[in-house]
Design an enzyme around this catalytic site. Structure first.
Site, PDB file in Angstrom:
ATOM      1  N   ARG A 297       0.805  -1.186   0.036  1.00  0.00           N
ATOM      2  CA  ARG A 297      -0.041  -0.054   0.087  1.00  0.00           C
ATOM      3  C   ARG A 297       0.861   1.300  -0.068  1.00  0.00           C
ATOM      4  O   ARG A 297       0.535   2.233   0.446  1.00  0.00           O
ATOM      5  CB  ARG A 297      -0.904   0.135   1.135  1.00  0.00           C
ATOM      6  CG  ARG A 297      -2.006  -1.194   1.242  1.00  0.00           C
ATOM      7  CD  ARG A 297      -3.021  -1.350   0.264  1.00  0.00           C
ATOM      8  NE  ARG A 297      -3.718  -2.220   0.360  1.00  0.00           N
ATOM      9  CZ  ARG A 297      -3.522  -3.417   0.210  1.00  0.00           C
ATOM     10  NH1 ARG A 297      -2.682  -3.737  -0.708  1.00  0.00           N
ATOM     11  NH2 ARG A 297      -4.695  -4.331   0.411  1.00  0.00           N
TER      12      ARG A 297
ATOM     13  N   GLU B   3      -5.904   2.855   6.897  1.00  0.00           N
ATOM     14  CA  GLU B   3      -5.595   2.817   5.236  1.00  0.00           C
ATOM     15  C   GLU B   3      -6.667   3.993   4.453  1.00  0.00           C
ATOM     16  O   GLU B   3      -6.206   4.550   3.883  1.00  0.00           O
ATOM     17  CB  GLU B   3      -5.878   1.612   4.813  1.00  0.00           C
ATOM     18  CG  GLU B   3      -5.617   1.442   3.230  1.00  0.00           C
ATOM     19  CD  GLU B   3      -5.906  -0.170   2.637  1.00  0.00           C
ATOM     20  OE1 GLU B   3      -5.863  -0.417   1.626  1.00  0.00           O
ATOM     21  OE2 GLU B   3      -5.499  -0.920   3.642  1.00  0.00           O
TER      22      GLU B   3
ATOM     23  N   CYS C 151     -10.725  -1.365   2.739  1.00  0.00           N
ATOM     24  CA  CYS C 151     -10.308  -1.500   4.252  1.00  0.00           C
ATOM     25  C   CYS C 151      -9.762  -0.297   4.660  1.00  0.00           C
ATOM     26  O   CYS C 151      -9.172   0.553   4.160  1.00  0.00           O
ATOM     27  CB  CYS C 151      -8.988  -2.460   3.783  1.00  0.00           C
ATOM     28  SG  CYS C 151      -9.253  -4.025   3.113  1.00  0.00           S
TER      29      CYS C 151
END
Length: 308
Positions: free
Chosen positions: A179, A303, A227
């Site tokens: 990420r 996130e 998420c």
């Protein structure tokens, strides 16, 4: 409501012939559907327009944000005092294909590009099926999951830094992590992707399989930003940790504050119900992080991107 002065607004936009709107609600442009307005919503139609706007924002210290598909963004209830850039002009949605190399503007819809490349028998993006994003956002976050990520396909990027300088980054100096990337430039303008020739039917079947897997395990029909937390780094000894599993084991599925709830279906999704505010979501995120820290000694990293 967050605002900027008319004098500053005039300075930022003077002579650019830039399509823009004032005091535009941003919530409807995000998957959460909540949040306040942008002082200015700008739609550049060329690299020159974007670079000039970027330079002026930098010189004046004006906050500037880039909004793609809005899939992982949570907008503050008061909105954003600054400029929000959308690369939704046809110029930034161009796609060209030469052999197995695909060049796509930052505003290209990832889902559509997956369909198009699979149809052409080009593999590498089908692993991203079910991930809502524009190409720019997907590259910025190294979008992906257990089926793969976009990083390995990226060959070259055209980017623009906060001062308006436009340049290229090549595979040799790019690094993609979980990420994350090492891209420091504020704006990604275009991505050249190197895909792998394959059988169109096999690629299509794989994309359908991945999509079905996500639909079976994730609350894809609810309002969320995907998420909520990143999976923590592996522990000493290599033990992998799942943010969703930790939240579930902390007994937080169904936990709710106001209109925000930890999804009963997948604990790493915070879903928004009618009347939800950004404040509701932030309070749920904080509670989840505190409980997981107290219970397991693990610090979860968010996130979801919160503006401002």
């Amino acid at each position: 409501k967050a605002t900027i002065s008319p004098v500053l607004e005039e300075h930022l936009l003077a002579g650019l012939n830039l399509r823009h709107e004032r005091d535009v609600p941003l919530g409807p442009m995000t998957w959460y559907g909540i949040g306040g307005p942008a002082s200015i919503l700008a739609h550049p139609s060329s690299v020159h327009q974007l670079a000039a706007l970027a330079a002026r924002c930098h010189e004046t210290g004006t906050g500037v944000y880039v909004l793609g598909s809005g899939a992982n963004v949570l907008i503050a209830d008061k909105g954003v005092a600054g400029v929000v850039v959308r690369l939704d002009d046809p110029f930034f949605r161009r796609v060209s294909v030469e052999d197995h190399r695909v060049t796509a503007g930052a505003g290209v819809d990832l889902a559509k590009l997956i369909l198009d490349t699979v149809r052409l028998g080009l593999g590498g993006l089908e692993c991203l099926s079910g991930i809502p994003a524009t190409i720019g956002g997907a590259v910025r976050m190294n979008a992906g999951g257990r089926f793969g990520s976009i990083g390995p396909t990226v060959r070259r990027l055209m980017v623009c830094d906060q001062s308006g300088q436009v340049y290229y980054r090549t595979r040799e100096d790019l690094a993609f992590g979980y990420r994350s990337t090492n891209i420091t430039a504020r704006y990604i303008l275009e991505a050249e992707l190197e895909l792998t020739p394959g059988d169109a039917k096999e690629l299509r079947d794989r994309a359908k399989e991945i999509m079905a897997s996500k639909k079976a395990s994730q609350p894809m029909g609810d309002s969320s930003a995907g998420c909520a937390f990143k999976n923590p780094p592996p522990r000493a000894g290599g033990e992998t940790l799942s943010a969703g599993k930790l939240i579930d084991q902390a007994g937080l599925k169904g936990f709710r504050i106001g209109g925000a709830e930890v999804s009963p279906r997948h604990a790493n999704f915070i879903v928004a119900h009618r009347g939800c505010t950004c404040g509701d979501v932030l309070r749920v995120l904080e509670h989840v992080r505190d409980r997981v820290r107290e219970r397991f000694g693990v610090e979860l990293e968010r996130e979801i991107v919160v503006w401002p």
